[in-house]
Write a protein that holds these residues in place. Structure first.
Motif, PDB file in Angstrom:
ATOM      1  N   SER A 172       0.830  -1.203   0.000  1.00 35.84           N
ATOM      2  CA  SER A 172       0.000   0.000   0.000  1.00 35.84           C
ATOM      3  C   SER A 172       0.867   1.256   0.000  1.00 35.84           C
ATOM      4  O   SER A 172       0.468   2.294  -0.524  1.00 35.84           O
ATOM      5  N   ALA A 173       2.078   1.165   0.546  1.00 34.60           N
ATOM      6  CA  ALA A 173       3.008   2.294   0.480  1.00 34.60           C
ATOM      7  C   ALA A 173       3.396   2.574  -0.975  1.00 34.60           C
ATOM      8  O   ALA A 173       3.418   3.727  -1.414  1.00 34.60           O
ATOM      9  N   LEU A 174       3.683   1.514  -1.724  1.00 29.75           N
ATOM     10  CA  LEU A 174       4.000   1.694  -3.146  1.00 29.75           C
ATOM     11  C   LEU A 174       2.814   2.275  -3.903  1.00 29.75           C
ATOM     12  O   LEU A 174       2.981   3.084  -4.821  1.00 29.75           O
ATOM     13  N   ASP A 175       1.609   1.861  -3.517  1.00 33.41           N
ATOM     14  CA  ASP A 175       0.403   2.416  -4.132  1.00 33.41           C
ATOM     15  C   ASP A 175       0.300   3.913  -3.853  1.00 33.41           C
ATOM     16  O   ASP A 175      -0.022   4.710  -4.740  1.00 33.41           O
ATOM     17  N   ALA A 176       0.553   4.311  -2.610  1.00 33.62           N
ATOM     18  CA  ALA A 176       0.494   5.726  -2.242  1.00 33.62           C
ATOM     19  C   ALA A 176       1.544   6.532  -2.996  1.00 33.62           C
ATOM     20  O   ALA A 176       1.273   7.648  -3.474  1.00 33.62           O
ATOM     21  N   VAL A 177       2.742   5.967  -3.128  1.00 39.93           N
ATOM     22  CA  VAL A 177       3.797   6.646  -3.886  1.00 39.93           C
ATOM     23  C   VAL A 177       3.376   6.792  -5.351  1.00 39.93           C
ATOM     24  O   VAL A 177       3.622   7.820  -5.987  1.00 39.93           O
ATOM     25  N   GLY A 178       2.717   5.765  -5.884  1.00 39.33           N
ATOM     26  CA  GLY A 178       2.219   5.850  -7.253  1.00 39.33           C
ATOM     27  C   GLY A 178       1.215   6.974  -7.429  1.00 39.33           C
ATOM     28  O   GLY A 178       1.203   7.653  -8.462  1.00 39.33           O
ATOM     29  N   LEU A 179       0.385   7.193  -6.423  1.00 34.60           N
ATOM     30  CA  LEU A 179      -0.580   8.297  -6.481  1.00 34.60           C
ATOM     31  C   LEU A 179       0.134   9.645  -6.469  1.00 34.60           C
ATOM     32  O   LEU A 179      -0.270  10.575  -7.174  1.00 34.60           O
ATOM     33  N   VAL A 180       1.191   9.756  -5.679  1.00 36.18           N
ATOM     34  CA  VAL A 180       1.969  10.998  -5.658  1.00 36.18           C
ATOM     35  C   VAL A 180       2.582  11.232  -7.036  1.00 36.18           C
ATOM     36  O   VAL A 180       2.458  12.319  -7.617  1.00 36.18           O
ATOM     37  N   ARG A 181       3.240  10.211  -7.565  1.00 35.54           N
ATOM     38  CA  ARG A 181       3.904  10.355  -8.869  1.00 35.54           C
ATOM     39  C   ARG A 181       2.893  10.705  -9.965  1.00 35.54           C
ATOM     40  O   ARG A 181       3.128  11.605 -10.771  1.00 35.54           O
ATOM     41  N   LYS A 182       1.779   9.986  -9.996  1.00 35.69           N
ATOM     42  CA  LYS A 182       0.774  10.188 -11.038  1.00 35.69           C
ATOM     43  C   LYS A 182       0.205  11.601 -10.990  1.00 35.69           C
ATOM     44  O   LYS A 182       0.099  12.282 -12.017  1.00 35.69           O
ATOM     45  N   ASN A 183      -0.148  12.059  -9.809  1.00 36.11           N
ATOM     46  CA  ASN A 183      -0.749  13.385  -9.696  1.00 36.11           C
ATOM     47  C   ASN A 183       0.240  14.495 -10.015  1.00 36.11           C
ATOM     48  O   ASN A 183      -0.118  15.482 -10.664  1.00 36.11           O
ATOM     49  N   LEU A 184       1.483  14.337  -9.569  1.00 33.65           N
ATOM     50  CA  LEU A 184       2.473  15.362  -9.866  1.00 33.65           C
ATOM     51  C   LEU A 184       2.810  15.384 -11.349  1.00 33.65           C
ATOM     52  O   LEU A 184       3.129  16.433 -11.903  1.00 33.65           O
ATOM     53  N   HIS A 185       2.725  14.238 -11.996  1.00 35.75           N
ATOM     54  CA  HIS A 185       3.017  14.164 -13.434  1.00 35.75           C
ATOM     55  C   HIS A 185       1.871  14.743 -14.259  1.00 35.75           C
ATOM     56  O   HIS A 185       2.087  15.498 -15.212  1.00 35.75           O
ATOM     57  N   GLU A 186       0.634  14.378 -13.872  1.00 34.37           N
ATOM     58  CA  GLU A 186      -0.509  14.811 -14.667  1.00 34.37           C
ATOM     59  C   GLU A 186      -0.880  16.262 -14.404  1.00 34.37           C
ATOM     60  O   GLU A 186      -1.356  16.958 -15.287  1.00 34.37           O
ATOM     61  N   LYS A 187      -0.675  16.692 -13.168  1.00 32.64           N
ATOM     62  CA  LYS A 187      -1.009  18.061 -12.800  1.00 32.64           C
ATOM     63  C   LYS A 187       0.162  18.677 -12.039  1.00 32.64           C
ATOM     64  O   LYS A 187       0.139  18.757 -10.821  1.00 32.64           O
ATOM     65  N   PRO A 188       1.230  19.053 -12.780  1.00 31.43           N
ATOM     66  CA  PRO A 188       2.402  19.613 -12.108  1.00 31.43           C
ATOM     67  C   PRO A 188       2.016  20.778 -11.208  1.00 31.43           C
ATOM     68  O   PRO A 188       1.155  21.599 -11.562  1.00 31.43           O
ATOM     69  N   LEU A 189       2.677  20.846 -10.057  1.00 29.07           N
ATOM     70  CA  LEU A 189       2.340  21.899  -9.089  1.00 29.07           C
ATOM     71  C   LEU A 189       2.509  23.284  -9.704  1.00 29.07           C
ATOM     72  O   LEU A 189       1.757  24.201  -9.400  1.00 29.07           O
ATOM     73  N   GLN A 190       3.509  23.406 -10.601  1.00 29.45           N
ATOM     74  CA  GLN A 190       3.762  24.734 -11.163  1.00 29.45           C
ATOM     75  C   GLN A 190       2.543  25.258 -11.913  1.00 29.45           C
ATOM     76  O   GLN A 190       2.271  26.457 -11.907  1.00 29.45           O
TER      77      GLN A 190
END
Length: 338
Positions: free
Chosen positions: A317-335
Motif C-alpha cells: 500500500s506504500a507503493l500504491d500511495a507513492v504511485g498516487l503521488v507520482r501520477k498526480n504530480l506528473h498529470e497536474k504539475p504543481l507549477q
C-alpha cells in the motif's frame, strides 16, 4: 528543479514504509515525517507482525493481492539478506485453525506463503474443538526492530524527522507541496473520517522459549506467536473502544483461551501486558485529493485504515500511495496549479 516538499503524517509501519518508498523512488522529493510518537510508542510496535491478511469487501481483490505480494516479496528479500537480524524478520511456521470450515478454505494469500496445505486428521486431533486447519510458513516481523530498521533506511535516503503533533491538515498547507496522511486511527479526528474507528487490542508477552510454531484461531481473537525474545499471545478485537488501560479480565481471558490451545503455556511468566488501538475501517483508504488554500494547491494522499493488516499490506500500500503521488504530480504539475 526545485525539490517537492512532502510531509508524511505518522510513524507507524504504514507511515515509515510510505516515507521510505517516497524517499527512495522519488528523488525529486524532500520527505519529512511528522509524528507525535515514534517507535517504541506506536500501535505498530505491539503488532504480532505475522503476514496473514483478511479480505476487505470493497477493494478489488487484485489490488489487495498486489499489496500483499509486494509486501511479502519485500520482506522475503529482507529475510534472505544479511540485514534480517537487524530488521527482525524471519520465517515462521504454524497452524491456522477453525471451528467450522471457512467459506474460502484456500484464500488468495495462500499463493504467496510457503507450503500452504490443509492440516491432516492427525494434526487436527491436537485441537478437538476445531474442525479444519491450514498449515503454512509465513514471514514474521519483530515490529520494534523492523520500525527502527525502516527509520534507519529513511534517514539514509535523506529523509527528515520532526517530533510534531499534527492537529489539522491546513496547518501544513503553506509549508509542503504534498501531504501524505498515514495517521491511522488519528484520521478519525484529523480528517473527520467517522468511518475510521478504534479496534482495541490487548496482548501479553510471555517467557516461553520452548514454543517454535504459531497457532492462530480463525476467530481472530486467539493467537500464539513465538518471537525472538518472547511469545506474543492475544487478543481482543473491541470495536469503538478507546480504552488504553490494561483490562485484567481481558488478560485472564487471553491466557485461558491460549492455554486451551497450548497447555504448556500454563505457568509461563508474563513479561508485559500491552494495549493498542488498531485503525479500523471497512476498507483501507488509499486515495488522493487536491486541497486549495487561496492560490495554492496541495496534493493530499491518504494511506490508512488497515486494521490488523498493517504489517501484512504495509509495503504494497506504500507503493500504491507513492504511485498516487507520482501520477498526480506528473498529470497536474504543481507549477501549473499555483
Amino acid at each position: 528543479m526545485k525539490p517537492v516538499k512532502v510531509a508524511v503524517i505518522g510513524a507507524g509501519v504504514i507511515g515509515l514504509s510510505t516515507a521510505v518508498c517516497l524517499a527512495k523512488t522519488l528523488p525529486y522529493c524532500s520527505v519529512t515525517i511528522l509524528a507525535e510518537k515514534f517507535s517504541p510508542n506506536t500501535t505498530s510496535d505491539g503488532a504480532a507482525g505475522i503476514l496473514l491478511p483478511k479480505v476487505f469487501p470493497d477493494i478489488p481483490l487484485e489490488r489487495q493481492r498486489r499489496w500483499f505480494k509486494e509486501t511479502f516479496d519485500h520482506l522475503q528479500a529482507l529475510v534472505e539478506s544479511h540485514e534480517a537480524p537487524e530488521a527482525g524478520v524471519y520465517l515462521s511456521s504454524g497452524y491456522h485453525i477453525f471451528k467450522e470450515v471457512p467459506a474460502d478454505p484456500k484464500p488468495y494469500w495462500s499463493d504467496y506463503v510457503f507450503g500452504f496445505r490443509v492440516m491432516t486428521d492427525k494434526e487436527m486431533k491436537r485441537f478437538p474443538n476445531h474442525k479444519f486447519g491450514q498449515a503454512f510458513t509465513s514471514i514474521k516481523c519483530e515490529c520494534p526492530r523492523y520500525l527502527r530498521w525502516l527509520e534507519k533506511k529513511f534517514r539514509g535516503a535523506g529523509g527528515q524527522i520532526k517530533y510534531e503533533k499534527v492537529t489539522s491538515i491546513p496547518q501544513l498547507i503553506q509549508h509542503y507541496d504534498v501531504i501524505v496522511n498515514c495517521s491511522g486511527i488519528g484520521s478519525h479526528h484529523l480528517v473527520g473520517d467517522k468511518g475510521a474507528y478504534p479496534v482495541r487490542g490487548q496482548i501479553l508477552k510471555l517467557q516461553a522459549s520452548w514454543l517454535k510454531n504459531f497457532i492462530r484461531d480463525g476467530d481472530g481473537n486467539t493467537y500464539i506467536y513465538p518471537g525472538i525474545d518472547c511469545v506474543t499471545v492475544g487478543g481482543t478485537r473491541q470495536e469503538d473502544d478507546w480504552r488504553m488501560e490494561v483490562d485484567r479480565s481481558d488478560s485472564e481471558g487471553i491466557m485461558d483461551r491460549c492455554i486451551k490451545l497450548e497447555p504448556s503455556l500454563h505457568g509461563a511468566k508474563v513479561l508485559e501486558e500491552w494495549v493498542g488501538l488498531r485503525p479500523g475501517r471497512i476498507n483501507p483508504r488509499v486515495e488522493s485529493e487536491w486541497l486549495q488554500d487561496q492560490n495554492r494547491w496541495v496534493l493530499l494522499v491518504h494511506n490508512y485504515g488497515h486494521g490488523g493488516c498493517g504489517i501484512s499490506l504495509s509495503w504494497g500500500s506504500a507503493l500504491d500511495a507513492v504511485g498516487l503521488v507520482r501520477k498526480n504530480l506528473h498529470e497536474k504539475p504543481l507549477q501549473s496549479k499555483l
